[in-house]
Design a protein around this motif. Structure first.
Motif, mmCIF file in Angstrom:
data_model
loop_
_atom_site.group_PDB
_atom_site.id
_atom_site.type_symbol
_atom_site.label_atom_id
_atom_site.label_comp_id
_atom_site.label_asym_id
_atom_site.label_seq_id
_atom_site.Cartn_x
_atom_site.Cartn_y
_atom_site.Cartn_z
ATOM 1 N N VAL A 167 0.867 -1.176 0.000
ATOM 2 C CA VAL A 167 0.000 0.000 0.000
ATOM 3 C C VAL A 167 0.908 1.232 0.000
ATOM 4 O O VAL A 167 1.689 1.435 0.931
ATOM 5 C CB VAL A 167 -0.925 0.008 1.243
ATOM 6 N N GLN A 168 0.815 2.050 -1.040
ATOM 7 C CA GLN A 168 1.807 3.090 -1.293
ATOM 8 C C GLN A 168 1.899 4.148 -0.194
ATOM 9 O O GLN A 168 2.957 4.753 -0.001
ATOM 10 C CB GLN A 168 1.514 3.762 -2.640
ATOM 11 N N ASN A 169 0.826 4.391 0.532
ATOM 12 C CA ASN A 169 0.875 5.436 1.565
ATOM 13 C C ASN A 169 0.955 4.855 2.977
ATOM 14 O O ASN A 169 0.709 5.552 3.949
ATOM 15 C CB ASN A 169 -0.354 6.345 1.460
ATOM 16 N N ARG A 170 1.299 3.578 3.090
ATOM 17 C CA ARG A 170 1.313 2.922 4.404
ATOM 18 C C ARG A 170 2.708 2.984 5.035
ATOM 19 O O ARG A 170 3.688 2.513 4.453
ATOM 20 C CB ARG A 170 0.834 1.476 4.295
ATOM 21 N N ILE A 171 2.766 3.522 6.252
ATOM 22 C CA ILE A 171 4.004 3.638 7.025
ATOM 23 C C ILE A 171 3.895 2.697 8.228
ATOM 24 O O ILE A 171 2.869 2.676 8.909
ATOM 25 C CB ILE A 171 4.213 5.079 7.540
ATOM 26 N N ASP A 184 5.402 9.233 20.560
ATOM 27 C CA ASP A 184 4.785 10.550 20.433
ATOM 28 C C ASP A 184 5.123 11.204 19.101
ATOM 29 O O ASP A 184 4.306 11.895 18.487
ATOM 30 C CB ASP A 184 5.254 11.451 21.584
ATOM 31 N N LEU A 185 6.346 10.951 18.614
ATOM 32 C CA LEU A 185 6.779 11.518 17.341
ATOM 33 C C LEU A 185 6.001 10.905 16.173
ATOM 34 O O LEU A 185 5.647 11.594 15.207
ATOM 35 C CB LEU A 185 8.280 11.256 17.163
ATOM 36 N N VAL A 186 5.720 9.615 16.275
ATOM 37 C CA VAL A 186 4.955 8.938 15.218
ATOM 38 C C VAL A 186 3.532 9.479 15.169
ATOM 39 O O VAL A 186 2.979 9.723 14.084
ATOM 40 C CB VAL A 186 4.953 7.409 15.459
ATOM 41 N N LEU A 187 2.945 9.695 16.337
ATOM 42 C CA LEU A 187 1.591 10.259 16.387
ATOM 43 C C LEU A 187 1.576 11.676 15.821
ATOM 44 O O LEU A 187 0.640 12.066 15.107
ATOM 45 C CB LEU A 187 1.074 10.245 17.827
ATOM 46 N N GLU A 197 -1.323 6.378 5.983
ATOM 47 C CA GLU A 197 -1.887 5.360 6.877
ATOM 48 C C GLU A 197 -0.739 4.817 7.718
ATOM 49 O O GLU A 197 0.204 4.229 7.178
ATOM 50 C CB GLU A 197 -2.522 4.241 6.050
ATOM 51 N N VAL A 198 -0.796 5.053 9.019
ATOM 52 C CA VAL A 198 0.328 4.742 9.900
ATOM 53 C C VAL A 198 -0.044 3.587 10.830
ATOM 54 O O VAL A 198 -0.990 3.687 11.619
ATOM 55 C CB VAL A 198 0.739 5.975 10.729
ATOM 56 N N VAL A 220 -4.120 6.530 12.325
ATOM 57 C CA VAL A 220 -3.209 5.609 13.014
ATOM 58 C C VAL A 220 -3.959 4.340 13.393
ATOM 59 O O VAL A 220 -5.057 4.400 13.959
ATOM 60 C CB VAL A 220 -2.611 6.259 14.285
ATOM 61 N N LYS A 221 -3.349 3.192 13.097
ATOM 62 C CA LYS A 221 -3.917 1.894 13.483
ATOM 63 C C LYS A 221 -2.954 1.236 14.463
ATOM 64 O O LYS A 221 -1.782 1.018 14.141
ATOM 65 C CB LYS A 221 -4.145 1.025 12.249
#
Length: 332
Positions: A167-171, A184-187, A197-198, A220-221
């Motif tokens: 999925v191209q926008n999935r991190i 906290d930085l990821v959020l 999509e994180v 965020v998932k």
């Protein structure tokens, strides 16, 4: 079959994270090499949730020496691998004892001052990177150090690697709810980049509770205590794997991400110098968000360079050969 005791904290054996994965992998490799790896952990003054006040970190190890010794003696074990520095005094009871650190006294880590005295009496160690071998020598004068990486499971790579499912926008980020890991930085990144999509994957169920203190963005998932099979399946679908930790002794998910052909964004700290393939980009808090976005926009869906690099350096075959040579010398 020769017995080797593997001494770890109770919580390290119970969570679906690096120490437990290492333990299972070492036990499997040991059985293939004719060595029985026996799991040893203290049960008193410890908690299934986390450490108890007054018994945290190395203090808790010190008050459990009798329990650990009783288990080792009862099983007639003479060779010991211990993974936390608080058990360094095992050197007094077992001539054949070796430290395999899951943490290191680096200023970036909580409790590093408490760890330092224990490292001053380490006499033999196995570490996961050349960086740690240099640190052991330069900081603590420990020179009997063998480098053996924690290998990933090639079968899981073969099973799940499928570029068509990316999925191209999935991190993807994998870690703990600890200040050192910077969740906290990821959020904050997710909040600033609503088009991404994180996925944030945590190794223990206990983080379900601790993550409630955050305001979780809609994109965020959260995932908790996934099996290795589930981790590799999810990792296959991500375009980018991002680590923003302050320090790691090995960073297993980074090598797994390389093996799955992910484009990797990592910290600049030299402890990550072994993650050095073509599509692995080092950054810092000032430029990480830009790097992650650049990686997500890359024309490469996967990086075969990263995949080949990981297979050559970090596979379970490499780990097995390292322990074959080590056991041959150490157990004789």
């Amino acid at each position: 079959m020769t017995k080797v005791g593997l001494v770890m904290r109770k919580i390290q054996f119970t969570e679906a994270q690096g120490p437990r994965i290492f333990a299972e992998r070492l036990r499997q490799i040991g059985s293939e090499l004719g060595v029985e790896i026996v799991f040893i952990s203290p049960e008193r003054h410890v908690s299934g949730y986390d450490w108890l006040p007054g018994y945290e970190h190395e203090k808790g190890d010190l008050v459990n020496y009798d329990i650990v010794l009783d288990q080792l003696y009862a099983r007639q074990i003479e060779h010991v691998i211990y993974t936390v520095s608080g058990f360094t005094f095992l050197n007094m009871f077992f001539e054949k004892s070796v430290l395999f650190p899951h943490s290191f006294p680096d200023p970036a880590l909580t409790g590093y001052e408490m760890m330092k005295p224990f490292y001053s009496i380490v006499n033999k160690a196995i570490v996961q990177t050349d960086f740690l071998k240099r640190e052991m020598a330069d900081k603590f004068g420990v020179h009997d150090v063998t480098v053996i990486p924690i290998g990933f499971n090639e079968q899981l790579v073969d099973k799940h690697f499928d570029p068509s499912l990316v999925v191209q926008n999935r991190i993807l980020w994998i870690g703990r709810d600890e200040e050192n890991r910077r969740p906290d930085l990821v959020l904050e990144y997710a909040r600033s980049n609503p088009d991404k999509e994180v996925f944030m994957v945590f190794g223990g169920e206990r983080y379900k509770e601790s993550m409630k203190k955050y305001d979780i963005p809609h994109n965020v998932k959260l995932q908790f205590a996934l099996s290795q099979d589930d981790v590799f399946a999810l990792m296959n679908t991500a375009k980018v794997y991002w680590s923003c930790s302050k320090f790691d002794t090995f960073a297993m998910p980074l090598t797994e991400a390389l093996a799955m052909g992910k484009i990797v964004v990592k910290p600049e700290h030299p402890c990550y110098s072994h993650i050095g393939s073509r599509h692995a980009f080092a950054g810092n808090e000032q430029n990480w968000f830009e790097l992650v976005n650049m990686a997500a926009a890359s024309p490469h869906t996967v990086s075969l360079d990263n995949k080949d690099y990981a297979l050559e350096r970090f596979s379970s075959k490499v780990m097995k050969e390292g322990y074959r040579r080590f056991f041959e010398q150490w157990l004789s």
